[in-house]
Write a protein that holds these residues in place. Structure first.
Motif, PDB file in Angstrom:
ATOM      1  N   ARG A 137       0.823  -1.216   0.000  1.00 43.13           N
ATOM      2  CA  ARG A 137       0.000   0.000   0.000  1.00 43.13           C
ATOM      3  C   ARG A 137       0.851   1.258   0.000  1.00 43.13           C
ATOM      4  O   ARG A 137       0.496   2.249  -0.655  1.00 43.13           O
ATOM      5  N   LYS A 141       0.638   4.060  -2.817  1.00 41.55           N
ATOM      6  CA  LYS A 141       0.294   5.420  -2.384  1.00 41.55           C
ATOM      7  C   LYS A 141       1.247   6.457  -2.979  1.00 41.55           C
ATOM      8  O   LYS A 141       0.872   7.611  -3.191  1.00 41.55           O
ATOM      9  N   GLU A 148      -6.545   0.767  -4.945  1.00 41.77           N
ATOM     10  CA  GLU A 148      -6.519  -0.641  -4.568  1.00 41.77           C
ATOM     11  C   GLU A 148      -7.870  -1.256  -4.887  1.00 41.77           C
ATOM     12  O   GLU A 148      -8.909  -0.745  -4.481  1.00 41.77           O
TER      13      GLU A 148
END
Length: 179
Positions: A137, A141, A148
């Motif tokens: 993640r 990011k 996602e």
């Protein structure tokens, strides 16, 4: 609408559990009309980022001459990126980290991607994959416009092929079909 999928998979074993989940996800996505390319990182030469920032002054071209330039092109071309890793000591494995670090050469151009994350671990606890997922993640990011779309957890699998008889195989296939 057909999409271009790229699956960088860091399974060390050809018949490993994360590789099996990748195959099922891929099968589902291909049956839905998408084009999928899986790159097994164990078959690629990817050096460590030297933090030299040659890429910053050379239009995103890295000073290291290895397989990463081709992978970066594929990441830029993909609509969907499926990151897959076995969990080693609560984190991504050693082949995935250099791939993530080396995207520094073009991280501003790898944008507007859909992400799926596939992880497998020997432990069966609910928290065993937390750090691994946060690594994935955190990477996504950093890429502008990333979204996602799904996470697949293959828990409690150690021996190669152990995941084959588990419900998560059907989940991986179904997620690929919906992608």
């Amino acid at each position: 609408m057909s999409k271009q999928f790229l699956v960088p998979a860091s399974s060390q074993r050809k018949n490993g559990n994360s590789a099996a989940l990748c195959r099922e996800f891929t099968r589902g996505a291909e049956e839905s009309g998408h084009h999928v390319e899986t790159i097994f990182l164990r078959d690629k030469k990817i050096g460590y980022c030297l933090a030299c920032y040659h890429c910053k002054n050379s239009g995103g071209v890295c000073a290291i001459k290895d397989d990463m330039a081709d992978i970066l092109d594929k990441m830029n071309d993909a609509d969907v990126i499926v990151m897959a890793s076995p969990v080693y000591f609560y984190a991504i494995d050693a082949r995935m980290k250099p791939l993530i670090d080396r995207t520094v050469a073009q991280w501003l151009t790898i944008k507007n991607k859909e992400f799926y994350h596939i992880m497998t671990a020997a432990e069966n606890s609910d928290t065993v994959m937390d750090c691994t997922l946060e690594c994935f993640r955190g990477f996504a990011k950093c890429l502008k416009g990333s979204v996602e779309r799904g996470v697949i957890y293959g828990k409690g699998v150690y021996e190669a092929g152990a995941v084959q008889s588990m419900p998560v195989m059907k989940e991986a296939y179904a997620m690929g079909r919906r992608a």
